[in-house]
Write a protein that holds these residues in place. Structure first.
Motif, short mmCIF file in Angstrom:
data_model
loop_
_atom_site.label_atom_id
_atom_site.label_comp_id
_atom_site.label_asym_id
_atom_site.label_seq_id
_atom_site.Cartn_x
_atom_site.Cartn_y
_atom_site.Cartn_z
N ASP A 215 0.72 -1.42 0.00
CA ASP A 215 -0.13 0.29 0.03
C ASP A 215 0.83 1.41 0.04
OD1 ASP A 215 -2.11 -1.51 -0.03
OD2 ASP A 215 -2.68 -1.06 2.00
N HIS A 216 1.94 1.17 0.73
CA HIS A 216 2.69 2.68 1.15
C HIS A 216 3.96 2.45 0.14
CE1 HIS A 216 -0.06 4.00 4.00
NE2 HIS A 216 0.01 2.66 4.49
N GLN A 217 4.53 1.43 -0.37
CA GLN A 217 5.58 1.56 -1.10
C GLN A 217 7.02 1.29 -0.47
OE1 GLN A 217 3.28 4.42 -3.56
NE2 GLN A 217 4.86 4.02 -4.96
N VAL A 218 6.98 2.22 0.55
CA VAL A 218 8.34 2.10 1.41
C VAL A 218 7.76 2.10 2.81
CG1 VAL A 218 10.46 3.67 1.71
CG2 VAL A 218 9.49 3.67 -0.39
N LEU A 219 8.77 1.32 3.61
CA LEU A 219 8.21 1.29 5.20
C LEU A 219 9.55 1.48 6.04
CD1 LEU A 219 6.09 -1.88 5.35
CD2 LEU A 219 5.34 0.58 5.06
N LEU A 220 9.26 2.31 7.05
CA LEU A 220 10.30 2.56 7.84
C LEU A 220 10.24 1.96 9.40
CD1 LEU A 220 12.59 4.44 9.19
CD2 LEU A 220 10.97 6.14 9.41
N PHE A 221 11.01 1.19 9.71
CA PHE A 221 11.06 0.58 11.22
C PHE A 221 12.21 1.33 11.83
CE2 PHE A 221 9.55 -2.31 7.96
CZ PHE A 221 8.39 -2.99 8.48
N ARG A 222 11.92 1.98 12.86
CA ARG A 222 12.98 2.57 13.78
C ARG A 222 13.25 1.78 14.68
NH1 ARG A 222 14.65 7.59 11.94
NH2 ARG A 222 12.78 9.22 11.33
N GLY A 223 14.52 2.05 15.44
CA GLY A 223 14.98 1.72 16.93
C GLY A 223 15.09 0.05 16.68
N TYR B 284 19.29 -3.31 -14.38
CA TYR B 284 19.91 -3.88 -15.70
C TYR B 284 19.74 -5.47 -15.73
CZ TYR B 284 23.17 -4.67 -11.91
OH TYR B 284 23.71 -5.05 -10.40
N LEU B 285 19.30 -6.06 -14.74
CA LEU B 285 18.93 -7.65 -14.76
C LEU B 285 17.58 -7.90 -15.28
CD1 LEU B 285 19.93 -8.59 -11.29
CD2 LEU B 285 21.16 -8.75 -13.25
N GLU B 286 17.59 -9.01 -16.10
CA GLU B 286 16.14 -9.19 -16.74
C GLU B 286 14.96 -9.41 -15.82
OE1 GLU B 286 16.53 -12.73 -19.44
OE2 GLU B 286 17.80 -11.27 -20.75
N GLN B 287 15.48 -10.00 -14.57
CA GLN B 287 14.42 -10.14 -13.55
C GLN B 287 14.88 -9.33 -12.21
OE1 GLN B 287 12.09 -13.58 -14.06
NE2 GLN B 287 12.19 -14.02 -11.77
N PRO B 288 14.88 -8.13 -12.13
CA PRO B 288 15.30 -7.25 -10.85
C PRO B 288 15.03 -7.71 -9.94
CG PRO B 288 14.86 -5.82 -12.82
CD PRO B 288 13.96 -7.35 -12.99
N PRO B 289 15.40 -7.39 -8.55
CA PRO B 289 14.67 -7.50 -7.39
C PRO B 289 13.43 -6.93 -7.04
CG PRO B 289 16.82 -6.36 -6.96
CD PRO B 289 16.83 -6.65 -8.47
N LYS B 290 12.41 -7.56 -6.33
CA LYS B 290 11.29 -6.74 -6.13
C LYS B 290 11.67 -6.07 -5.04
CE LYS B 290 9.22 -10.51 -3.41
NZ LYS B 290 8.33 -11.63 -3.11
N ALA B 291 12.23 -6.20 -3.95
CA ALA B 291 12.42 -5.38 -2.83
C ALA B 291 13.84 -5.18 -2.40
CB ALA B 291 11.63 -5.99 -1.92
N SER B 292 14.18 -3.96 -1.71
CA SER B 292 15.33 -3.98 -1.05
C SER B 292 15.12 -3.53 0.40
CB SER B 292 16.28 -2.87 -1.66
OG SER B 292 16.38 -3.23 -3.01
N LEU C 107 12.31 -0.49 4.00
CA LEU C 107 12.20 -1.55 3.17
C LEU C 107 11.43 -0.82 1.80
CD1 LEU C 107 11.16 -4.54 1.85
CD2 LEU C 107 9.26 -4.29 3.79
N TRP C 108 11.92 -1.26 0.89
CA TRP C 108 11.23 -0.22 -0.39
C TRP C 108 10.69 -1.43 -1.36
CZ3 TRP C 108 16.38 0.81 0.63
CH2 TRP C 108 17.22 0.63 -0.37
N ASP C 109 9.83 -1.05 -2.23
CA ASP C 109 9.21 -2.00 -3.31
C ASP C 109 9.99 -1.41 -4.53
OD1 ASP C 109 7.65 -2.95 -5.20
OD2 ASP C 109 6.05 -2.83 -4.44
N ASN C 110 10.88 -2.21 -4.86
CA ASN C 110 11.81 -1.84 -6.13
C ASN C 110 11.05 -1.74 -7.59
OD1 ASN C 110 14.58 -1.28 -6.49
ND2 ASN C 110 14.77 -3.13 -7.67
N ARG C 111 9.65 -2.24 -7.53
CA ARG C 111 8.61 -2.23 -8.88
C ARG C 111 8.07 -0.83 -8.94
NH1 ARG C 111 6.32 -7.65 -6.39
NH2 ARG C 111 6.36 -6.23 -4.82
N CYS C 112 7.97 -0.10 -7.95
CA CYS C 112 7.14 1.05 -8.19
C CYS C 112 7.56 2.37 -7.29
CB CYS C 112 5.70 0.68 -7.68
SG CYS C 112 5.72 0.43 -5.95
#
Ligand code: SIN
Length: 290
Positions: A43-51, A118-126, A256-261
């Motif tokens: 839903d949010h594309q990027v999530l932050l977890f602190r601490g 640059y890969l044919e199947q890039p990572p979905k998340a980092s 954590l981010w969604d590398n696709r969007c």
């Protein structure tokens, strides 16, 4: 704005994208909590977890909840990274005892990019976990890739809708030449992988732009000048402030981010200061598709 399950809260961090998930220790994530985190991530594309207080084992274990992990790319000097953890990529300007950088990307700006597109199947998340942070600079910005597509002028969208763009394999986002590649600044000749410019996100089902990075990008089938004109028109809309969230890091943050969007970039910082981040990437399950 905020949703609550017991003590876990998901709170938006900007109008554009991103949410902070609080009340979570990522060393202990049961199936119900994972389902909540996964939903929030889509839903949010990027999530932050602190601490957080994560060992490399904790980081890879949480990352694996999302799927199989990619091997870390080779470092700029041709080395791999953390002994025993081939999936962990170190982003750092710090020099080791041998005088060699312990990681990649130095202290300069990292320009807008999608990881390993640059890969044919890039990572979905980092995931990026902050171990040491400089007192100033080194902020990371994230940009939403759904809204800019909707904001494109009609003629630009029509011109790119069914086209593919080359995702350059020559340079990383710090401007360093990738190991084993002969540098070139000719977008037509540069090595790279073709992906549709307009993709459908495989989980949200929503259309978004998929650009990778600007340097050496090339819209295939067009004269170079026309490709450049269209790419400039697209990028002028993508990185408008209303599409961006800027994250100022603290030690113990995991993002954590969604590398696709999304794409991301990093501000430079004083090279005399230390910055150490550990990154993992979750394999994509599909190729980017229209
Ligand atoms: C990256 O591009 O993966 C690293 C971003 C950062 O150093 O903040």
């Amino acid at each position: 704005m905020a949703s609550t399950t017991l003590e876990v809260r998901v709170t938006r961090v900007s109008a554009a994208l991103g949410a902070e998930v609080s009340g979570v220790d990522l060393r202990h994530v049961d199936d119900a909590l994972f389902a909540l985190i996964h939903r929030a991530w889509i839903d949010h594309q990027v999530l932050l977890f602190r601490g957080q207080s994560l060992s490399d084992d904790d980081l890879t274990a949480f990352s694996r909840r999302f799927g199989a992990l990619d091997q870390a790319p080779i470092q700029e000097n041709g080395r791999r990274f953390v002994e025993g953890y081939p999936e962990i990529y170190v982003v750092s300007n710090v020099l080791g005892a041998d005088g060699q950088p312990i990681g990649s990307l130095g202290a300069g700006e990292a320009t807008w990019h999608t990881d390993m597109s640059y890969l044919e199947q890039p990572p979905k998340a980092s995931m990026l976990y902050a171990l040491e942070i400089p007192p100033a600079g080194g902020d990371t910005e994230f940009v939403d890739m759904y809204a800019p597509l909707a904001a494109l002028p009609r003629d630009v969208r029509a011109a790119i809708e069914a086209r593919q763009v080359k995702h350059d394999g020559t340079y990383n986002s710090g401007g360093y030449v990738r190991a084993g590649v002969t540098p070139t600044d000719d977008p037509v000749a540069a090595p790279g992988t073709l992906h549709p410019i307009v993709c459908t996100h495989p989980e949200s089902g929503r259309p978004c732009l998929y650009l990778g990075r600007r340097r050496n990008a090339y819209i295939t089938g067009l004269p170079l000048a026309e490709s450049e004109r269209l790419l400039d028109a697209i990028w002028a809309i993508v990185d408008r402030p209303e599409h961006i969230w800027t994250h100022r890091w603290r030690v113990g943050d995991l993002v954590l981010w969604d590398n696709r969007c999304t794409m991301h970039r990093r501000d430079p910082f004083d090279a005399r200061q230390r910055r150490i981040m550990h990154r993992t990437q979750i394999k994509g399950e599909t190729r980017p598709a229209a």
